[in-house]
Design an enzyme around this catalytic site. Structure first.
Site, mmCIF file in Angstrom:
data_model
loop_
_atom_site.group_PDB
_atom_site.id
_atom_site.type_symbol
_atom_site.label_atom_id
_atom_site.label_comp_id
_atom_site.label_asym_id
_atom_site.label_seq_id
_atom_site.Cartn_x
_atom_site.Cartn_y
_atom_site.Cartn_z
ATOM 1 N N SER A 13 0.838 -1.198 0.000
ATOM 2 C CA SER A 13 0.000 0.000 0.000
ATOM 3 C C SER A 13 0.871 1.246 0.000
ATOM 4 O O SER A 13 2.071 1.192 0.278
ATOM 5 C CB SER A 13 -0.931 0.019 1.223
ATOM 6 O OG SER A 13 -0.175 0.172 2.428
ATOM 7 N N HIS A 228 15.126 5.159 -0.260
ATOM 8 C CA HIS A 228 14.906 3.831 0.307
ATOM 9 C C HIS A 228 14.168 3.995 1.626
ATOM 10 O O HIS A 228 14.649 4.684 2.532
ATOM 11 C CB HIS A 228 16.243 3.130 0.519
ATOM 12 C CG HIS A 228 16.092 1.696 0.869
ATOM 13 N ND1 HIS A 228 17.108 0.938 1.422
ATOM 14 C CD2 HIS A 228 15.034 0.840 0.764
ATOM 15 C CE1 HIS A 228 16.694 -0.293 1.632
ATOM 16 N NE2 HIS A 228 15.431 -0.372 1.236
ATOM 17 N N ASP A 229 13.012 3.380 1.755
ATOM 18 C CA ASP A 229 12.161 3.605 2.921
ATOM 19 C C ASP A 229 12.853 3.241 4.237
ATOM 20 O O ASP A 229 12.593 3.868 5.272
ATOM 21 C CB ASP A 229 10.825 2.873 2.780
ATOM 22 C CG ASP A 229 10.947 1.392 2.424
ATOM 23 O OD1 ASP A 229 12.069 0.844 2.483
ATOM 24 O OD2 ASP A 229 9.913 0.786 2.081
#
Length: 496
Positions: A13, A228-229
């Site tokens: 999500s 990059h999360d």
């Protein structure tokens, strides 16, 4: 007042979080959430990029008056563009099977240890290097048309503002970036015949790269945050990074420490440590562990069977089950692909001579205990690698001591059961929160780029004031400790 919008794209999500910053105070709220469902395009499992880009633009419109936007996503996946900037095919999902066998072919030129010592990364089939090699082998015509490779956050930024960059925290998921010089490793590129010109200019996180002008909106600055999360989440740590490890729990669990230098020793390789570029020019030494993917997949199966239950209800059922009955090795290839996850867990337990969990509660307890035990094992490896690397450095360059606390970031911080299990099993004080770590890190990086926040410590202090954390203390009762140590020894026997 500064108004900023964080778009945090996960593998299941995406959400848009709008932040407002004034007089040292940050407030934020989620304004939009959307599904990110992979699609089958011919023989490949792909991301629906047109849908994702449309959702991002819709979120910007919903945000109203904002000054900037930042995008973070998972690592390794990318899109390929032709000379005119057209997307040649949808970005392929990291769980697509096209990379099968590619790590072995790559190691005909460099061993996994050599690649680690050159680029700092462990060998995972999902790394961009192996995806690129797969692209060259399976789609030679498309490869010949490829003029630019852009990773997911850079790809979205490109279609928002027209400027192509390669932000360093996302570039380090390629297994082609040198961790110290922070530039492309020429030996790797030449060995695998990957032209450096295919990559956009390398850019630090927190760089304004252009503007987006949409329908009914003023020009909005597009900022390359920590794409990059994992690294955006790391920017939301509130505890002292010298004595605290972070554990970002989402679909994946990323356990790491922030350091000035990478760990590139033989032992570091053998222990499975990866070195990634951090959000503030630091190095994050990381252990990659499966996370809530296991539970998500189980719940998806149970829902399809008509046994729908919330995560809270599943945890309630797990709390009623006896502890330490059976374990799985969370990173086992048995669990790498979607489908039939409860049955896979049961089969693994039988295969390893254990009683298989039967009820949903038993399966959930098995998952949580296995994760907490894995966190302990990987934390011990991380401490071992740090100690060995420290011994090889001059005394004047040695950094502060051992890990004293663990800060759980992301969605996993919401689970009191998992947080307490982790504190008990790891024998570390656990600080849980912030839950919205990735979005918050994204927001403060934008604020720093806009000149609203001076430095890294100011960013941490801003988040401390904005968030309420929960502390979990390890249970030191003798009987509890005995049960945990017994379970840990059993777990290590099956976690190969």
């Amino acid at each position: 007042m500064a108004r900023v919008l964080a778009i945090d794209l996960g593998s299941s999500s995406g959400r848009a979080v709008r932040g407002e910053y004034q007089d040292g105070s940050l407030t934020y709220q989620e304004i939009y959430r959307f599904e990110n469902v992979p699609v089958q395009k011919g023989r490949y499992l792909c991301w629906d990029f047109d849908l994702l880009l449309g959702e991002v633009k819709h979120a910007i419109e919903m945000a109203g008056d904002i000054d900037s936007i930042g995008i973070d996503t998972w690592g390794a996946d990318f899109g390929i563009l032709d000379k005119k900037g057209k997307l040649l095919m949808p970005p392929v999902h990291y769980r697509d099977r096209r990379t099968e066998g590619m790590t072995g072919k790559a190691q005909e030129k460099f061993s996994a240890k050599e690649l680690f010592q050159m680029c700092g990364n462990q060998t995972y089939a999902t790394n961009s290097l192996y995806q690129i090699l797969a692209l060259k082998e399976t789609e030679p015509e498309l490869w010949n048309q490829t003029a630019k490779i852009l990773h997911m956050p850079d790809l979205i930024n490109y279609f928002l503002c027209g400027n192509a960059v390669c932000e360093r925290t996302i570039a380090c998921t390629t297994q082609m970036l040198e961790p110290v010089s922070r530039s492309w490793n020429q030996r790797v590129l030449e060995a695998y015949q990957i032209p450096e010109t295919l990559f956009a200019p390398l850019t630090d996180s927190g760089t304004v790269i252009g503007e987006y002008t949409g329908k009914g909106t003023k020009p909005v600055k597009v900022i390359a945050v920590a794409g990059h999360d994992t690294q955006s989440a790391g920017a939301a740590m509130t505890e002292d990074p010298d004595s605290t490890a972070f554990l970002n729990i989402g679909t994946w669990s990323l356990l790491g420490v922030e350091r000035k230098q990478p760990i590139l020793t033989d032992l570091g390789f053998e222990l499975g440590i990866s070195n990634e570029q951090g959000p503030y020019r630091d190095i994050q030494c990381i252990m990659n562990i499966v996370g809530t993917w296991l539970l998500q997949e189980c719940r998806r199966e149970w829902t399809a069977e008509g046994r729908m239950a919330s995560y809270n209800e599943l945890e309630r059922q797990a709390a009623l089950c006896d502890p330490f009955q059976c374990f799985i090795a969370p990173n086992s290839p048995d669990f790498a692909f979607p489908g039939h996850m409860p049955e896979k867990i049961q089969a693994f337990c039988r295969k390893t001579g254990q009683r298989a969990p039967e009820s949903a509660g038993e399966v959930v307890r098995c998952i949580y205990e296995s994760l907490a035990l894995k966190y302990r094992r990987e934390l011990e490896k991380l401490e071992q690698g740090m100690a060995e690397e420290e011994e090889k450095r001059p005394h004047a360059q040695k950094s502060a001591g051992r890990i004293e606390k663990l800060q759980i970031l992301g969605g996993g911080a919401q689970s009191e059961m998992l947080c307490q299990m982790t504190a008990d099993i790891c024998r570390k004080q656990v600080i849980a929160g912030p839950v919205e770590a990735t979005a918050l890190g994204n927001l403060v990086i934008q604020l720093k780029a806009l000149g609203e926040i001076a430095d890294e410590e100011t960013a941490r202090e801003t988040i401390r004031r904005a968030e309420t954390m929960t502390t979990f203390i390890p249970n030191d009762e003798i009987e509890v400790r005995k049960a945990i140590e017994n379970a840990y020894q059993r777990f290590k026997e099956i976690d190969n």
